[in-house]
Motif scaffolding. Structure first.
Motif, short mmCIF file in Angstrom:
data_model
loop_
_atom_site.label_atom_id
_atom_site.label_comp_id
_atom_site.label_asym_id
_atom_site.label_seq_id
_atom_site.Cartn_x
_atom_site.Cartn_y
_atom_site.Cartn_z
N LYS A 50 0.84 -1.20 0.00
CA LYS A 50 0.00 0.00 0.00
C LYS A 50 0.88 1.25 0.00
O LYS A 50 1.80 1.38 0.80
CB LYS A 50 -0.90 0.01 1.23
N CYS A 51 0.58 2.19 -0.91
CA CYS A 51 1.37 3.41 -1.04
C CYS A 51 0.58 4.62 -0.54
O CYS A 51 -0.63 4.72 -0.79
CB CYS A 51 1.76 3.64 -2.50
N PHE A 52 1.28 5.52 0.13
CA PHE A 52 0.68 6.75 0.64
C PHE A 52 1.56 7.93 0.23
O PHE A 52 2.68 8.07 0.72
CB PHE A 52 0.58 6.71 2.16
N LEU A 53 1.07 8.77 -0.68
CA LEU A 53 1.80 9.98 -1.01
C LEU A 53 1.89 10.87 0.22
O LEU A 53 0.93 10.96 1.00
CB LEU A 53 1.12 10.75 -2.14
N THR A 54 3.02 11.54 0.38
CA THR A 54 3.24 12.44 1.51
C THR A 54 3.82 13.76 1.00
O THR A 54 4.19 13.87 -0.17
CB THR A 54 4.22 11.83 2.53
N SER A 55 3.88 14.73 1.87
CA SER A 55 4.40 16.05 1.48
C SER A 55 5.91 16.06 1.29
O SER A 55 6.45 17.00 0.71
CB SER A 55 3.99 17.10 2.51
N SER A 56 6.58 15.03 1.79
CA SER A 56 8.04 14.92 1.65
C SER A 56 8.46 13.52 2.06
O SER A 56 7.69 12.78 2.68
CB SER A 56 8.75 15.95 2.54
N CYS A 57 9.70 13.18 1.75
CA CYS A 57 10.25 11.92 2.26
C CYS A 57 10.42 12.01 3.76
O CYS A 57 10.28 11.01 4.47
CB CYS A 57 11.57 11.62 1.57
N THR A 58 10.71 13.21 4.27
CA THR A 58 10.81 13.41 5.72
C THR A 58 9.50 13.02 6.39
O THR A 58 9.49 12.32 7.41
CB THR A 58 11.15 14.88 6.03
N ASP A 59 8.37 13.46 5.82
CA ASP A 59 7.06 13.08 6.35
C ASP A 59 6.88 11.56 6.33
O ASP A 59 6.33 10.97 7.27
CB ASP A 59 5.95 13.73 5.53
N ALA A 60 7.30 10.93 5.24
CA ALA A 60 7.16 9.48 5.13
C ALA A 60 7.96 8.78 6.22
O ALA A 60 7.50 7.80 6.82
CB ALA A 60 7.60 9.02 3.74
N LEU A 61 9.17 9.25 6.48
CA LEU A 61 9.99 8.68 7.55
C LEU A 61 9.35 8.90 8.92
O LEU A 61 9.37 8.00 9.78
CB LEU A 61 11.39 9.29 7.51
N GLU A 62 8.78 10.08 9.13
CA GLU A 62 8.12 10.34 10.40
C GLU A 62 6.89 9.46 10.57
O GLU A 62 6.59 8.99 11.67
CB GLU A 62 7.77 11.82 10.51
N MET A 63 6.16 9.23 9.49
CA MET A 63 5.05 8.27 9.54
C MET A 63 5.54 6.89 9.92
O MET A 63 4.91 6.18 10.73
CB MET A 63 4.36 8.20 8.17
N ALA A 64 6.66 6.48 9.34
CA ALA A 64 7.22 5.16 9.63
C ALA A 64 7.56 5.02 11.11
O ALA A 64 7.28 3.98 11.73
CB ALA A 64 8.46 4.91 8.77
N ALA A 65 8.16 6.06 11.68
CA ALA A 65 8.54 6.01 13.09
C ALA A 65 7.31 5.91 13.99
O ALA A 65 7.31 5.17 14.99
CB ALA A 65 9.35 7.25 13.46
N ILE A 66 6.25 6.63 13.64
CA ILE A 66 5.00 6.52 14.41
C ILE A 66 4.41 5.14 14.24
O ILE A 66 3.97 4.50 15.22
CB ILE A 66 4.00 7.60 13.95
N LEU A 67 4.38 4.67 13.03
CA LEU A 67 3.77 3.38 12.71
C LEU A 67 4.45 2.23 13.44
O LEU A 67 3.80 1.26 13.88
CB LEU A 67 3.83 3.16 11.20
N LEU A 68 5.77 2.32 13.61
CA LEU A 68 6.53 1.28 14.29
C LEU A 68 6.51 1.45 15.80
O LEU A 68 7.17 0.70 16.52
CB LEU A 68 7.96 1.26 13.77
N ASN A 69 5.78 2.47 16.28
CA ASN A 69 5.61 2.70 17.72
C ASN A 69 6.94 2.88 18.43
O ASN A 69 7.18 2.31 19.51
CB ASN A 69 4.81 1.56 18.36
#
Length: 385
Positions: A50-69
């Motif tokens: 599943k792909c989610f466009l984000t405002s930046s790669c930085t945002d994508a990394l921050e999403m990843a950190a939240i997602l991994l708790n």
């Protein structure tokens, strides 16, 4: 005056047309038709999750950190030779960053050094595919399974690049780890000005990723008719790009093959003219491991010393050509040094890249004659160094 920049964003011709379509549609806030087109493109072409466009790669990394708790005290292993966002996304969640050296033959992380850094607190490994060249993902995924660690591929450089594993299967970078992040910043092969994407390959994370993406709400489920109203159900943030950004990106994706073909021609031209006996004894050219493909994101050379690098930069600048170095090792940054007092790890390889790696101009409209001129200028320094 600089006449030849390091980078020049390439416009395919349909960017304004699609932006106008997005504006006239009345749906410009995000997660509209152009967003869905882009996400489906990646899922279908590269077999991404599943792909989610984000405002930046930085945002994508921050999403990843939240997602991994990620919690305070958790350890995350990343290369020191990378952009600050790779580390900062996890630091924001309280993680301790554990840096790994680069390879001797490539700026990417030294896969053989990772296992010694793993502790009971380690939660994530973040391989960065520098210059679009794959890390050895078999080794990294073996460590992931052995120690029950998540893997987040930082594929900011790695659009349309691939890895062939020991099983002989060729996989797109970004399709291997639990999660992956991409950048569409104006310096990348495919651009939207600012922009990025989170790829969720591990099905266990997909439902929550959508909630985090939608500011911690189940808004998307509401619009699909799965719930009768949407609520705040988790933490999240405003990670969606606007439809204007997605429309620009769609114009680029339609031309991905043409863009990649031209960039590869220019990359190969650089390699050909710089691979002469007169030049190559004074510097190292990029190494492409057998398991990796080359997406022509960066053409770099590694000089004999920092003085050699600076001399080339100055000589090219005097001729109106801009060449630039790259990352300053994160383990030497003021922020990291203020937090860590007793770092005794050896980073001899990446310190060489910090001092000696030089990136040469590479963009769609670059003329081959300029590459010849750059090669000639580098050749002039060979007699000195």
């Amino acid at each position: 005056m600089v006449n030849i920049p390091f980078n020049k964003p390439y416009l395919t011709g349909n960017e304004i047309k699609y932006i106008e379509e997005a504006v006239k549609s009345g749906k410009i806030s995000g997660n509209g038709d152009f967003t869905k087109k882009c996400q489906n493109f990646f899922q279908e072409r590269y077999d991404f999750g599943k792909c989610f466009l984000t405002s930046s790669c930085t945002d994508a990394l921050e999403m990843a950190a939240i997602l991994l708790n990620i919690q305070p005290g958790d350890e995350v292993i990343i290369p020191s030779y990378t952009f600050v966002s790779t580390a900062n996304a996890f630091v924001l969640r309280g993680a301790k960053i554990v840096f790994v050296d680069s390879r001797a033959d490539h700026p990417g992380m030294d896969e053989e050094s990772i296992e010694a850094l793993i502790t009971s607190k380690t939660k994530v490994i973040v391989p960065v595919h520098y210059a679009g060249i794959a890390c050895d993902m078999d080794k990294i995924m073996e460590l992931s399974r052995k120690y029950n660690l998540a893997v987040v591929e930082d594929a900011a450089h790695a659009i349309d690049s691939f890895y062939t594993g020991k099983d002989g299967v060729k996989r797109a970078l970004g399709s291997i780890g639990d999660l992956a992040t991409f950048s569409f910043h104006e310096t990348k092969n495919i651009i939207s000005g600012e922009g990025g994407m989170l790829v969720v390959n591990n099905n266990n994370y997909q439902k929550r990723a959508e909630i985090i993406w939608e500011k911690g709400t189940n808004r998307s489920a509401f619009f699909r008719g799965e719930v009768d109203k949407y609520n705040w159900v988790d933490i999240g943030s405003s990670f969606l790009p606007s439809e204007v950004t997605a429309a620009f990106l769609w114009a680029q994706l339609e031309n991905l093959d043409r863009i990649q073909s031209k960039r590869l021609q220019l990359w190969k031209k650089y390699y050909e003219v710089l691979n002469s006996e007169d030049i190559k004894h004074t510097l190292n050219l990029p190494v492409i491991p057998k398991y990796a493909t080359n997406n022509a994101h960066i053409f770099y050379v590694v000089t004999s010393n920092i003085q050699h690098r600076d001399e080339i930069i100055q000589r090219l600048k005097s001729k109106g050509i801009l060449a630039v170095f790259h990352y300053i090792s994160l383990h030497e940054s003021p922020f990291y040094r203020s937090k860590v007092k007793d770092e005794n790890q050896n980073f001899s390889n990446l310190e060489r890249y910090t001092d000696c790696l030089l990136r040469l101009p590479l963009f769609f409209e670059l003329e081959p004659e300029i590459i010849d001129q750059i090669s000639k200028t580098i050749d002039e320094t060979a007699e000195i160094f």
